[in-house]
Write a protein that holds these residues in place. Structure first.
Motif, mmCIF file in Angstrom:
data_model
loop_
_atom_site.group_PDB
_atom_site.id
_atom_site.type_symbol
_atom_site.label_atom_id
_atom_site.label_comp_id
_atom_site.label_asym_id
_atom_site.label_seq_id
_atom_site.Cartn_x
_atom_site.Cartn_y
_atom_site.Cartn_z
ATOM 1 N N GLY A 1 33.564 38.953 33.327
ATOM 2 C CA GLY A 1 33.732 37.511 33.127
ATOM 3 C C GLY A 1 33.504 37.134 31.675
ATOM 4 O O GLY A 1 33.064 37.959 30.865
ATOM 5 N N SER B 1 52.090 44.213 40.980
ATOM 6 C CA SER B 1 52.793 43.179 41.753
ATOM 7 C C SER B 1 53.524 43.827 42.923
ATOM 8 O O SER B 1 53.783 45.026 42.912
ATOM 9 C CB SER B 1 53.822 42.482 40.871
ATOM 10 O OG SER B 1 53.152 41.797 39.864
ATOM 11 N N ASP C 1 42.319 42.848 44.722
ATOM 12 C CA ASP C 1 42.031 41.793 43.740
ATOM 13 C C ASP C 1 41.946 40.437 44.445
ATOM 14 O O ASP C 1 42.508 40.257 45.526
ATOM 15 C CB ASP C 1 43.195 41.787 42.727
ATOM 16 C CG ASP C 1 42.805 41.125 41.424
ATOM 17 O OD1 ASP C 1 41.646 40.701 41.288
ATOM 18 O OD2 ASP C 1 43.679 41.044 40.533
ATOM 19 N N ASP C 2 41.284 39.482 43.830
ATOM 20 C CA ASP C 2 41.183 38.097 44.335
ATOM 21 C C ASP C 2 40.733 38.083 45.791
ATOM 22 O O ASP C 2 41.228 37.280 46.601
ATOM 23 C CB ASP C 2 42.538 37.364 44.237
ATOM 24 C CG ASP C 2 43.105 37.396 42.837
ATOM 25 O OD1 ASP C 2 42.322 37.584 41.888
ATOM 26 O OD2 ASP C 2 44.334 37.242 42.700
ATOM 27 N N ASN D 1 46.699 45.596 36.928
ATOM 28 C CA ASN D 1 47.234 44.740 37.991
ATOM 29 C C ASN D 1 48.617 45.204 38.436
ATOM 30 O O ASN D 1 49.427 45.631 37.617
ATOM 31 C CB ASN D 1 47.350 43.294 37.490
ATOM 32 C CG ASN D 1 45.996 42.654 37.359
ATOM 33 O OD1 ASN D 1 45.362 42.339 38.352
ATOM 34 N ND2 ASN D 1 45.526 42.493 36.126
ATOM 35 N N ARG E 1 37.108 34.868 41.465
ATOM 36 C CA ARG E 1 36.197 34.091 40.616
ATOM 37 C C ARG E 1 35.913 32.701 41.181
ATOM 38 O O ARG E 1 34.904 32.095 40.849
ATOM 39 C CB ARG E 1 36.695 34.027 39.186
ATOM 40 C CG ARG E 1 37.935 33.244 38.951
ATOM 41 C CD ARG E 1 38.108 33.028 37.443
ATOM 42 N NE ARG E 1 39.319 32.281 37.196
ATOM 43 C CZ ARG E 1 40.502 32.838 37.001
ATOM 44 N NH1 ARG E 1 40.625 34.140 37.006
ATOM 45 N NH2 ARG E 1 41.555 32.096 36.779
ATOM 46 N N ILE F 1 59.184 42.588 36.271
ATOM 47 C CA ILE F 1 57.808 43.063 36.406
ATOM 48 C C ILE F 1 57.758 44.588 36.509
ATOM 49 O O ILE F 1 56.768 45.205 36.116
ATOM 50 C CB ILE F 1 57.114 42.393 37.624
ATOM 51 C CG1 ILE F 1 55.601 42.590 37.583
ATOM 52 C CG2 ILE F 1 57.675 42.899 38.928
ATOM 53 C CD1 ILE F 1 54.894 41.845 36.526
ATOM 54 N N PRO G 1 38.879 38.778 27.628
ATOM 55 C CA PRO G 1 39.906 39.791 27.382
ATOM 56 C C PRO G 1 40.194 39.810 25.882
ATOM 57 O O PRO G 1 40.300 38.748 25.254
ATOM 58 C CB PRO G 1 41.122 39.279 28.159
ATOM 59 C CG PRO G 1 40.583 38.291 29.131
ATOM 60 C CD PRO G 1 39.367 37.692 28.494
HETATM 61 N N1 LIG Z 1 51.071 42.239 37.533
HETATM 62 C C1 LIG Z 1 50.373 41.951 36.437
HETATM 63 N N2 LIG Z 1 49.667 40.800 36.379
HETATM 64 C C2 LIG Z 1 48.985 40.537 35.262
HETATM 65 C C3 LIG Z 1 48.983 41.400 34.169
HETATM 66 N N3 LIG Z 1 48.214 40.841 33.197
HETATM 67 C C4 LIG Z 1 47.757 39.684 33.676
HETATM 68 N N4 LIG Z 1 48.209 39.491 34.928
HETATM 69 C C5 LIG Z 1 47.953 38.398 35.839
HETATM 70 O O1 LIG Z 1 48.242 37.182 35.244
HETATM 71 C C6 LIG Z 1 47.338 36.197 35.705
HETATM 72 C C7 LIG Z 1 46.677 35.503 34.562
HETATM 73 O O2 LIG Z 1 45.984 36.465 33.781
HETATM 74 P P1 LIG Z 1 45.061 36.070 32.577
HETATM 75 O O3 LIG Z 1 45.478 34.788 31.985
HETATM 76 O O4 LIG Z 1 45.000 37.272 31.716
HETATM 77 O O5 LIG Z 1 43.681 35.792 33.280
HETATM 78 C C8 LIG Z 1 42.798 36.865 33.564
HETATM 79 C C9 LIG Z 1 41.482 36.675 32.875
HETATM 80 O O6 LIG Z 1 41.618 36.222 31.560
HETATM 81 C C10 LIG Z 1 40.825 35.664 33.753
HETATM 82 N N5 LIG Z 1 39.378 35.687 33.643
HETATM 83 C C11 LIG Z 1 38.555 36.748 33.479
HETATM 84 N N6 LIG Z 1 37.275 36.348 33.420
HETATM 85 C C12 LIG Z 1 37.271 35.009 33.551
HETATM 86 C C13 LIG Z 1 36.260 34.032 33.573
HETATM 87 O O7 LIG Z 1 35.080 34.303 33.446
HETATM 88 N N7 LIG Z 1 36.657 32.734 33.752
HETATM 89 C C14 LIG Z 1 37.971 32.405 33.903
HETATM 90 N N8 LIG Z 1 38.255 31.128 34.057
HETATM 91 N N9 LIG Z 1 38.923 33.307 33.863
HETATM 92 C C15 LIG Z 1 38.607 34.604 33.700
HETATM 93 O O8 LIG Z 1 41.174 36.059 35.050
HETATM 94 C C16 LIG Z 1 42.451 36.725 35.010
HETATM 95 C C17 LIG Z 1 42.308 38.075 35.624
HETATM 96 O O9 LIG Z 1 42.418 37.886 36.973
HETATM 97 P P2 LIG Z 1 42.553 39.117 37.946
HETATM 98 O O10 LIG Z 1 43.829 39.817 37.637
HETATM 99 O O11 LIG Z 1 42.581 38.485 39.286
HETATM 100 O O12 LIG Z 1 41.395 39.991 37.716
HETATM 101 C C18 LIG Z 1 46.304 36.900 36.567
HETATM 102 O O13 LIG Z 1 46.616 36.722 37.907
HETATM 103 C C19 LIG Z 1 46.472 38.322 36.218
HETATM 104 O O14 LIG Z 1 46.208 39.179 37.308
HETATM 105 C C20 LIG Z 1 49.726 42.608 34.264
HETATM 106 O O15 LIG Z 1 49.761 43.439 33.341
HETATM 107 N N10 LIG Z 1 50.408 42.841 35.420
#
Ligand SMILES: Nc1nc2c(ncn2[C@@H]2O[C@H](COP(=O)(O)O[C@H]3[C@@H](O)[C@H](n4cnc5c(=O)[nH]c(N)nc54)O[C@@H]3COP(=O)(O)O)[C@@H](O)[C@H]2O)c(=O)[nH]1
Length: 625
Positions: free
Chosen positions: A603, A467, A527-528, A465, A551, A434, A609
């Motif tokens: 969202g 880690s 986050d979260d 993001n 979310r 990572i 994305p």
């Molecule tokens: N350290 C790092 N972590 C990373 C990086 N890139 C991604 N991640 C983490 O992986 C987890 C899964 O990510 P992903 O599949 O990309 O999911 C993201 C969005 O696609 C999803 N999202 C956004 N909007 C919505 C929505 O309306 N509905 C829904 N069901 N999903 C949605 O949420 C994820 C983003 O979450 P967050 O980070 O908490 O904002 C995820 O934990 C990523 O953080 C990286 O480069 N480094």
């Protein structure tokens, strides 16, 4: 199976130190006494013999001085008279005078010790006694010789007394040595028992340690193999022990471990073995176990036993655990296979949300193998151009204006196609990849977003993001500085997203890191928010700018979840933070958030994305056209 760690690995056929010491000491003492005794006896013998000879020589000289005249005048009677005076000399057997031609002139002797007629014969006589000779002179001329024969009976007597004394002294010394030796051996045996106990016991919980536990497992498998019975191995891993250690200190951590150990021991039978095999890892051996159902029931009891809070140092702490269960011989036929399969099951228990148990199933091995393969391939993917950054837009909730993007990494595997970050990010975190991956995302996203602005686009914020592993990486701050410098992105446009659990893993380290990040002018977001540790105290401590409501709460809107989001918004206002609501999928959720006064929204409803080109085309090209 009895829980006796000190017996757990007692090596067969090895003489304990105390016993070896006893026979060794005894042998050494006897050998030393025999050698010392022999040397002393020999020395004493020579000394006494020498003293006798010296005494005899003095007497011979006295005789020689007193018999000059009788010899010269041939007065045998007078000579005889002189010699008789020696009858009281101790040990004397015979004393004689020989004339200058060596013929016997006079003698005094006891019946069995008569002197021969000639001097030559008298001197040659060696019957174990001492024979000494002196010369009788008158004005320098030899007129005769004296010969003295002393018996060695006294020598024998003295030697016997001496040896007797030596034996008594030696026996006394042996007695003292034996008494002292017994005390020493008792001490050594006690020290030995203590060492043995320490070598096989975990000093915090007093449970068998890793070595002793696996030795017992080996024994249990051997017995089960012969008896045709089954053995269950349960691997127990505490879910948040590190957080307790970091937040409450190591003394509290140790106390919690003791209580967990007691709870685990209380959850199983006394005939089962509970051992501590790592920092927050325990193993339970159930042997024999009737079958899989019993093993699972015991594992369930174990998780239940840890579901209540433990009172530690005036506070209350949870120490929930993940448990992996594996059965011999059904799941594995060797010890290493059993441990590795139980570990695989434990890994799956943790992956599926912690605080739960997982039974080993062969499919898990396939999943573990896929994980190992992905880890290998991810290394190549980072350098091999298989990764890409996708961008999800973030909007001002009130005006709907585009404010920024969240960078989300994507991996397109040459054979398997797209692999979800939800699968490969944990692999990257556990393997340490990572750090490299995160730096790549940071560099790449900073460069791309800065380029959009240079091409005439709006000044967007970029959320990346992070880690826990990156946070601890000493060179990470330099990575951020370099990514900003080489891309030209303003530090205030970059926002690093950290989860609550990442922060709580090492509070002091996280605080130092956050201060360094803020010193660069870079923003920080949690986050979260609401899903992790939820200690509100850190909002005051950590220098953060923004909260991202998870979310899972947003998606409950508008029927449920309102109370939580209202509370988060109020909290954020109180601390002067902005709030991003993520996971907005429905218009009514957006409407609710707008009315509640949320700052930023993100969202699928507003934008998935998407790849850089797609993002530029959809959101930037109208502005740059
Ligand atoms: N350290 C790092 N972590 C990373 C990086 N890139 C991604 N991640 C983490 O992986 C987890 C899964 O990510 P992903 O599949 O990309 O999911 C993201 C969005 O696609 C999803 N999202 C956004 N909007 C919505 C929505 O309306 N509905 C829904 N069901 N999903 C949605 O949420 C994820 C983003 O979450 P967050 O980070 O908490 O904002 C995820 O934990 C990523 O953080 C990286 O480069 N480094």
């Amino acid at each position: 199976m009895k829980l006796l760690p000190s017996q757990a690995t007692a090596p067969k056929g090895r003489m304990p130190i105390a016993a070896a010491l006893r026979s060794g000491q005894l042998l050494a003492a006897v050998a030393a006494l025999v050698i010392a005794g022999a040397v002393l006896v020999a020395y004493q013998l020579l000394e006494i013999r020498q003293a006798l000879a010296d005494g005899a020589r003095v007497q011979a000289a006295i005789v020689a001085d007193s018999v000059t005249a009788p010899l010269m005048f041939g007065d045998r009677e007078s000579a005889q008279e002189t010699l008789r005076a020696f009858r009281y000399a101790q040990g004397l057997k015979a004393v004689g005078i020989y004339d200058q031609d060596g013929r016997r002139f006079a003698e005094f002797s006891y019946p069995d010790s008569r002197l021969p007629l000639t001097l030559q014969a008298a001197l040659g006589e060696r019957d174990g006694g001492i024979v000494v000779k002196d010369t009788v002179r008158y004005r320098g001329n030899v007129v005769g010789h004296t010969v003295l024969h002393v018996g060695t009976d006294r020598l024998r007597g003295a030697m016997l007394r001496y040896v007797g004394l030596l034996v008594v002294a030696s026996l006394g010394a042996m007695l003292v040595v034996a008494t002292l030796g017994r005390t020493t051996r008792a001490r050594v045996a006690a020290a030995e028992r203590k060492l043995d106990y320490m070598a096989h016991t975990d000093h915090v919980t007093q449970l068998p340690n890793r070595h002793a536990t696996y030795a017992r497992l080996e024994g249990a498998l051997e017995e089960a193999g012969v008896a045709g019975t089954q053995v269950a191995l349960l691997l127990v891993d505490l879910d948040n022990f590190k957080t307790v250690n970091d937040t409450a200190g190591h003394a509290a951590g140790d106390e919690l471990l003791k209580k967990v150990a007691a709870a685990l021991s209380g959850a199983v039978r006394t005939s089962d073995l509970v051992g501590r095999i790592g920092g927050d890892e325990f193993a339970i051996i159930v042997a024999p176990v009737p079958g899989r159902a019993s093993a699972v029931a015991i594992a369930d009891k174990v998780t239940q036993a840890l579901r209540h809070p433990f009172a530690v140092e005036g506070g209350e702490f949870f120490a929930t655990a993940s448990v992996g269960v594996c059965l011999y011989p059904d799941d594995a036929t060797t010890m290493s296979e059993l441990v590795s399969s139980a570990d695989t099951a434990l890994y799956h228990a943790k992956q599926s949300g912690r605080n739960r148990l997982a039974e080993f199933v062969p499919a898990m091995t396939a999943a573990t193998q896929r994980r190992a393969a992905l880890e290998r391939e991810l290394r190549r993917a980072i350098d091999g151009g298989q990764l890409a950054v996708h961008y999800q837009p973030q909007f001002d909730c009130a005006s709907g204006a585009l404010l920024g993007v969240e960078a989300l990494v994507r991996w397109r595997h040459p054979e398997h196609g797209p692999i979800s970050p939800a699968e490969f990010i944990p692999i990257a975190e556990e393997s340490g990849l990572i750090v490299e991956l995160g730096s790549w995302v940071l560099r790449h996203a900073c460069a791309e977003v800065a380029q959009w602005q240079r091409a005439g686009g709006p000044a967007l914020t970029l959320a990346v993001n992070m880690s826990a592993r990156q946070l601890r990486e000493p060179g990470f701050i330099e990575d951020v500085t370099r990514a900003l410098a080489s891309s030209g992105l303003a530090p205030g446009r970059l926002e690093l997203e950290l989860t609550e659990s990442v922060l709580m893993e090492d509070v002091a380290g996280a605080l130092a890191f956050m201060q360094s990040v803020r010193a660069l002018g870079v923003r920080l977001a949690i986050d979260d928010f609401g899903t992790g540790y939820s200690s509100l105290a850190y909002l005051q401590t950590f220098p953060i700018n923004q909260l991202k409501v998870d979310r899972s709460f947003v998606q409950l809107l508008p029927q449920r979840g309102e109370t939580i989001i209202h509370a988060v918004l109020a909290l954020a206002r109180g601390f002067g933070l902005t709030v991003v609501a993520e996971g907005v999928e429905e218009p009514r959720q957006l409407e609710w958030l707008r009315e509640a006064g949320c700052d930023v929204v993100q969202g699928y409803l507003l934008g998935m994305p998407m790849a850089a080109d797609a993002f530029r085309e959809r959101f930037l090209e109208p502005a740059t056209a």
